[in-house]
Design an enzyme around this catalytic site. Sequence first.
Site, PDB file in Angstrom:
ATOM      1  N   LYS A  20       0.864  -1.204   0.041  1.00 17.26           N
ATOM      2  CA  LYS A  20       0.001  -0.081   0.099  1.00 17.26           C
ATOM      3  C   LYS A  20       0.788   1.407   0.058  1.00 17.26           C
ATOM      4  CE  LYS A  20      -1.919  -0.998   3.956  1.00 17.26           C
ATOM      5  NZ  LYS A  20      -1.316  -2.338   4.236  1.00 17.26           N
ATOM      6  N   ARG A  22      -9.183   1.047   9.095  1.00 16.46           N
ATOM      7  CA  ARG A  22      -8.984  -0.526   9.264  1.00 16.46           C
ATOM      8  C   ARG A  22     -10.070  -1.025   9.989  1.00 16.46           C
ATOM      9  NH1 ARG A  22      -3.191   0.660   8.875  1.00 16.46           N
ATOM     10  NH2 ARG A  22      -2.167  -1.289   8.909  1.00 16.46           N
ATOM     11  N   ARG A  82      12.089  -5.889   4.762  1.00 21.92           N
ATOM     12  CA  ARG A  82      12.157  -4.409   4.732  1.00 21.92           C
ATOM     13  C   ARG A  82      13.172  -3.863   5.893  1.00 21.92           C
ATOM     14  NH1 ARG A  82       6.530  -1.530   5.097  1.00 21.92           N
ATOM     15  NH2 ARG A  82       6.242  -2.793   7.055  1.00 21.92           N
ATOM     16  N   ARG A 139      11.784  -2.390  11.416  1.00 22.72           N
ATOM     17  CA  ARG A 139      10.808  -1.751  12.127  1.00 22.72           C
ATOM     18  C   ARG A 139      10.478  -2.946  13.125  1.00 22.72           C
ATOM     19  NH1 ARG A 139       5.782   0.169   8.537  1.00 22.72           N
ATOM     20  NH2 ARG A 139       4.699  -1.134   9.628  1.00 22.72           N
ATOM     21  N   ARG A 153      -0.386  -9.317  13.181  1.00 24.50           N
ATOM     22  CA  ARG A 153      -0.729  -8.087  12.227  1.00 24.50           C
ATOM     23  C   ARG A 153      -1.367  -8.809  11.085  1.00 24.50           C
ATOM     24  NH1 ARG A 153       4.428  -5.113  10.491  1.00 24.50           N
ATOM     25  NH2 ARG A 153       2.811  -3.666   9.287  1.00 24.50           N
TER      26      ARG A 153
HETATM   27  P1  AP5 Z   1       4.898  -1.633   1.884  1.00 30.91           P
HETATM   28  O1  AP5 Z   1       4.590  -0.749   0.589  1.00 30.91           O
HETATM   29  O2  AP5 Z   1       5.913  -0.971   2.840  1.00 30.91           O
HETATM   30  O3  AP5 Z   1       3.656  -2.318   2.436  1.00 30.91           O
HETATM   31  P2  AP5 Z   1       2.334  -1.559   3.287  1.00 30.91           P
HETATM   32  O4  AP5 Z   1       1.409  -2.669   2.700  1.00 30.91           O
HETATM   33  O5  AP5 Z   1       2.387  -0.049   3.100  1.00 30.91           O
HETATM   34  O6  AP5 Z   1       2.755  -2.237   4.391  1.00 30.91           O
HETATM   35  P3  AP5 Z   1       2.879  -1.560   5.839  1.00 30.91           P
HETATM   36  O7  AP5 Z   1       3.651  -2.418   6.930  1.00 30.91           O
HETATM   37  O8  AP5 Z   1       3.797  -0.309   5.956  1.00 30.91           O
HETATM   38  O9  AP5 Z   1       1.388  -1.191   6.138  1.00 30.91           O
HETATM   39  P4  AP5 Z   1       0.793  -1.815   7.390  1.00 30.91           P
HETATM   40  O10 AP5 Z   1      -0.794  -1.458   6.898  1.00 30.91           O
HETATM   41  O11 AP5 Z   1       1.036  -2.893   8.066  1.00 30.91           O
HETATM   42  O12 AP5 Z   1       1.481  -0.586   8.472  1.00 30.91           O
HETATM   43  P5  AP5 Z   1       1.114   0.828   8.758  1.00 30.91           P
HETATM   44  O13 AP5 Z   1       2.475   1.577   9.100  1.00 30.91           O
HETATM   45  O14 AP5 Z   1      -0.295   1.385   8.070  1.00 30.91           O
HETATM   46  O15 AP5 Z   1       5.779  -2.727   1.492  1.00 30.91           O
HETATM   47  C1  AP5 Z   1       6.365  -3.650   2.283  1.00 30.91           C
HETATM   48  C2  AP5 Z   1       7.516  -4.331   1.777  1.00 30.91           C
HETATM   49  O16 AP5 Z   1       7.410  -4.985   0.779  1.00 30.91           O
HETATM   50  C3  AP5 Z   1       8.519  -3.110   1.680  1.00 30.91           C
HETATM   51  O17 AP5 Z   1       9.937  -3.544   1.944  1.00 30.91           O
HETATM   52  C4  AP5 Z   1       8.653  -3.014  -0.004  1.00 30.91           C
HETATM   53  O18 AP5 Z   1       9.741  -2.570  -0.547  1.00 30.91           O
HETATM   54  C5  AP5 Z   1       8.119  -4.618  -0.516  1.00 30.91           C
HETATM   55  N1  AP5 Z   1       7.465  -4.388  -1.609  1.00 30.91           N
HETATM   56  C6  AP5 Z   1       6.497  -3.640  -1.932  1.00 30.91           C
HETATM   57  N2  AP5 Z   1       5.913  -4.100  -3.350  1.00 30.91           N
HETATM   58  C7  AP5 Z   1       6.615  -5.011  -3.301  1.00 30.91           C
HETATM   59  C8  AP5 Z   1       6.631  -5.728  -4.804  1.00 30.91           C
HETATM   60  N3  AP5 Z   1       5.779  -5.843  -5.863  1.00 30.91           N
HETATM   61  N4  AP5 Z   1       7.435  -6.968  -4.790  1.00 30.91           N
HETATM   62  C9  AP5 Z   1       8.180  -7.278  -3.796  1.00 30.91           C
HETATM   63  N5  AP5 Z   1       8.275  -6.381  -2.762  1.00 30.91           N
HETATM   64  C10 AP5 Z   1       7.571  -5.430  -2.741  1.00 30.91           C
HETATM   65  O19 AP5 Z   1       0.678   0.436  10.520  1.00 30.91           O
HETATM   66  C11 AP5 Z   1       1.480  -0.117  11.297  1.00 30.91           C
HETATM   67  C12 AP5 Z   1       0.644   0.031  12.840  1.00 30.91           C
HETATM   68  O20 AP5 Z   1      -0.021   1.221  13.066  1.00 30.91           O
HETATM   69  C13 AP5 Z   1      -0.476  -1.195  12.757  1.00 30.91           C
HETATM   70  O21 AP5 Z   1      -0.109  -2.118  13.094  1.00 30.91           O
HETATM   71  C14 AP5 Z   1      -1.324  -0.356  14.019  1.00 30.91           C
HETATM   72  O22 AP5 Z   1      -0.722  -0.807  15.236  1.00 30.91           O
HETATM   73  C15 AP5 Z   1      -1.133   1.233  13.722  1.00 30.91           C
HETATM   74  N6  AP5 Z   1      -2.226   1.972  12.953  1.00 30.91           N
HETATM   75  C16 AP5 Z   1      -1.938   2.310  11.870  1.00 30.91           C
HETATM   76  N7  AP5 Z   1      -3.120   2.651  11.137  1.00 30.91           N
HETATM   77  C17 AP5 Z   1      -4.160   2.443  12.034  1.00 30.91           C
HETATM   78  C18 AP5 Z   1      -5.515   2.487  11.746  1.00 30.91           C
HETATM   79  N8  AP5 Z   1      -6.153   3.059  10.965  1.00 30.91           N
HETATM   80  N9  AP5 Z   1      -6.091   1.952  13.184  1.00 30.91           N
HETATM   81  C19 AP5 Z   1      -5.629   1.328  14.067  1.00 30.91           C
HETATM   82  N10 AP5 Z   1      -4.284   1.085  14.160  1.00 30.91           N
HETATM   83  C20 AP5 Z   1      -3.422   1.699  12.994  1.00 30.91           C
END
Ligand code: AP5
Length: 212
Positions: free
Chosen positions: A13, A88, A123, A156, A167
Amino acid sequence: MNIIFLGAPGAGKGTQAEIVAQKFNIPTISTGNIIREALKTGTEMGLKAKSYIESGKLVPDEVVIGIIKERLEKGDCGNGFILDGFPRTIPQAEALDAMGIVIDKVVDIEVPDECIMERMTGRRVCGSCGASYHLIFKKPAQDGICDSCGAELVQRKDDAPDTVADRLSVYHEQTEPLKSYYSDKNRLGIVDGLGDVADITERVLSVLEDKA
Ligand code: AP5
């Protein structure tokens, strides 16, 4: 255009949101990034969120809804925005509706659970500017060093394998029901998240062109 990126942790994402935001010249709003920044600077909200984020649980709805409300009031959202990681839960989506925010498209990036682990555990992020890399798929020019600002790359805490597994179960239980929520509103577009980043961007753009 007001867009939501939906998908499991590590579905890509953040990667896609950044590319699309640049193309459309609209801001990306990542609740994860906002919370991590608050954690780094030690604000009251950051302290409240610390134990949740580090154990892979969701931060309470009222905290993230407050964050989003405040952020969407800023002037740069006038021409549209991308929400990355919000909503979420169903109550978060309902809160967005109650704010009178109209969502044009919800892009759901689908990646099977078995592929998520490799993406997440490989990552590395810049401890200073937050840029994101991968040990195999997106290597920095120099091992362990950020291409953009030269600071050290770190893992992270919530990318540890056990936390990634937690997660993923939180995602299936609390976030996946949003697919039906937005499909019922005729806003959902599903994208296969496997393959090259550029190919996935093409798929995302074609879903966005098909705006309901
Ligand atoms: P990346 O693009 O970083 O993936 P992502 O889907 O953004 O994953 P995140 O872990 O950043 O999102 P998340 O939703 O779990 O965490 P968030 O920060 O929102 O890609 C991941 C990896 O894969 C990278 O290394 C990239 O290079 C690689 N990659 C990408 N595309 C690829 C491809 N095509 N092929 C190969 N490799 C690829 O949230 C973290 C925490 O915050 C949550 O757990 C929660 O505790 C809290 N939080 C955040 N928002 C909320 C909410 N709305 N409500 C409650 N708690 C929340």
